[in-house]
Write a protein that holds these residues in place. Structure first.
Motif, short mmCIF file in Angstrom:
data_model
loop_
_atom_site.label_atom_id
_atom_site.label_comp_id
_atom_site.label_asym_id
_atom_site.label_seq_id
_atom_site.Cartn_x
_atom_site.Cartn_y
_atom_site.Cartn_z
N ASP A 1 -5.95 -3.12 5.19
CA ASP A 1 -4.54 -2.71 4.56
C ASP A 1 -4.08 -1.19 4.59
OD1 ASP A 1 -4.71 -5.10 3.19
OD2 ASP A 1 -4.53 -4.54 1.36
N LEU B 1 -2.97 -0.25 7.17
CA LEU B 1 -1.79 -0.26 8.09
C LEU B 1 -0.59 0.09 7.24
CD1 LEU B 1 -2.66 -3.46 10.14
CD2 LEU B 1 -2.79 -1.14 11.02
N PHE B 2 -0.79 -0.15 5.75
CA PHE B 2 0.48 -0.06 5.11
C PHE B 2 0.43 0.90 4.01
CE2 PHE B 2 -0.79 -4.71 5.94
CZ PHE B 2 0.19 -4.78 7.05
N ASN C 1 0.66 -8.95 11.61
CA ASN C 1 0.30 -7.64 11.25
C ASN C 1 1.07 -6.44 11.52
OD1 ASN C 1 -2.26 -8.58 10.09
ND2 ASN C 1 -3.01 -8.68 12.23
N GLY C 2 1.83 -6.80 12.51
CA GLY C 2 2.75 -5.71 13.07
C GLY C 2 1.71 -5.05 14.24
N ASP D 1 4.89 -4.28 17.54
CA ASP D 1 5.06 -4.56 16.20
C ASP D 1 5.24 -6.03 15.93
OD1 ASP D 1 5.00 -1.98 15.33
OD2 ASP D 1 7.06 -1.62 15.94
N ASP E 1 4.86 -7.61 2.21
CA ASP E 1 6.10 -6.42 2.26
C ASP E 1 5.42 -5.26 2.84
OD1 ASP E 1 7.95 -4.75 2.56
OD2 ASP E 1 8.70 -4.93 0.55
N ARG E 2 5.60 -5.18 4.19
CA ARG E 2 5.00 -3.97 4.77
C ARG E 2 5.41 -2.41 4.36
NH1 ARG E 2 5.64 -5.46 11.38
NH2 ARG E 2 4.70 -7.45 11.20
N GLN E 3 6.42 -2.52 3.29
CA GLN E 3 6.90 -1.29 2.79
C GLN E 3 6.80 -1.36 1.12
OE1 GLN E 3 9.19 -2.38 5.67
NE2 GLN E 3 7.81 -0.80 6.55
N TRP E 4 5.55 -2.14 0.73
CA TRP E 4 5.54 -2.66 -0.72
C TRP E 4 5.59 -1.34 -1.65
CZ3 TRP E 4 1.43 -0.87 -3.58
CH2 TRP E 4 0.38 -0.11 -2.87
N GLY F 1 0.51 -5.57 1.79
CA GLY F 1 1.20 -5.23 2.96
C GLY F 1 1.58 -6.62 3.99
N PHE F 2 0.89 -7.52 3.53
CA PHE F 2 1.33 -8.77 4.10
C PHE F 2 2.62 -9.36 3.81
CE2 PHE F 2 -3.29 -8.67 5.21
CZ PHE F 2 -3.26 -8.49 6.77
#
Length: 306
Positions: A260, A262-263, A35-36, A31, A227-230, A224-225
């Motif tokens: 993208d 990923l998010f 990118n996590g 993580d 904010d991963r929880q956008w 997502g870059f």
């Protein structure tokens, strides 16, 4: 989800079981880093996979951006993608890799430019003091060799895809200003770092410096870059301000698929941009969704209007 022709300004394909090595998509996954964990996307992603993801959109073209292959295999990646384009008609254009700070970069630029679909070059230059943010050990754009490589792009008719952090933008804008014949496409909405002190203001300052140059445009993706929880409401100010800075003729929408994903999934990512610009006039939306990407990347795609 809408009837506007879509030219995806930024997407990737890869074959993890082929001869090209993508080390960043191999375990161990963590993580940590910008990118996590990338385990979710560490699987083959071919043209048919991409077309299935884009099925609800009126896809008429796609720009493939180099996908982090082993630098020693960058010509192999370009050759593979060119063969797909020759057989299938997509990708419509290619952004290939070259390290501009390599003193011997010119021979690689010449060979990349020799492929019919290649339109530009990307070298990821994100540098940050935090090891969890940075992509590289040093800021390549500070080297005099990097500007020499950047200047060579004009000789071969190539644009540059700029993926950097806002703190680097003023310096890159100075370099780009000295070479107005090199078109520059900012990646991923400029990648604001909200965890930095004054991160939003730093993004605005850097983007303003780049927007002052008429040869610079922005690709809106990579939420997502930021904010991963956008959410749509959290991203709305960044999307609208980026469009305001560059205008609707120098901004392009992109999926950044599969990264993208990923998010959020493909439809969620594109749907957010669709919703945020729902009250724009149709001509502006046609420009953002497809016309600008076709023009700026010099793609031969009929029927885009305007």
């Amino acid at each position: 989800m809408n009837a506007i022709p879509f030219v995806d300004a930024h997407a990737h394909l890869w074959d993890l079981h082929g001869a090209i090595d993508y080390s960043w998509l191999k375990p161990p996954f963590s993580d940590q880093g910008p990118n996590g964990s990338v385990e979710k996307i560490a699987r083959d992603y071919g043209l048919d996979d991409y077309l299935a993801d884009a099925a609800k959109w009126k896809l008429v073209g796609m720009v493939h951006v180099e996908a982090g292959a082993d630098p020693a295999q960058t010509l192999d990646e370009t050759r593979w993608l060119q063969s797909i384009a020759d057989a299938r008609g997509m990708p419509s254009g290619l952004v290939a890799f070259a390290a501009l700070d390599d003193p011997k970069v010119e021979s690689l630029l010449e060979r990349q430019a020799g492929f019919g679909r290649v339109r530009g070059i990307r070298q990821i230059v994100n540098w940050h003091a935090s090891p969890n943010r940075t992509y590289s050990a040093a800021d390549a754009t500070l080297k005099p060799e990097w500007e020499r490589g950047f200047a060579l792009l004009a000789k071969y008719g190539l644009s540059f895809d700029l993926q950097c952090y806002p703190a680097q933008m003023a310096h890159v804008a100075t370099i780009a200003g000295r070479h107005p014949d090199v078109p520059v496409m900012i990646n991923h909405t400029g990648m604001p770092v909200l965890s930095d002190a004054d991160g939003r203001a730093e993004w605005r300052h850097g983007m303003t410096a780049l927007a002052s140059l008429p040869q610079v445009s922005v690709k809106i993706s990579g939420l997502g870059f930021i904010d991963r929880q956008w959410t749509i409401e959290a991203m709305r100010p960044f999307v609208l301000e980026a469009i305001e800075l560059f205008g609707t003729e120098r901004a392009m929408f992109a999926s950044d698929s599969p990264t993208d994903k990923l998010f959020a999934d493909f439809d969620t990512c594109l749907g957010a941009l669709d919703a945020i610009t729902a009250d724009f006039v149709e001509d502006e939306r046609r420009a953002l969704f497809g016309r600008n990407a076709a023009r700026l990347y010099r793609l031969d795609i009929p029927g885009l209007g305007g």
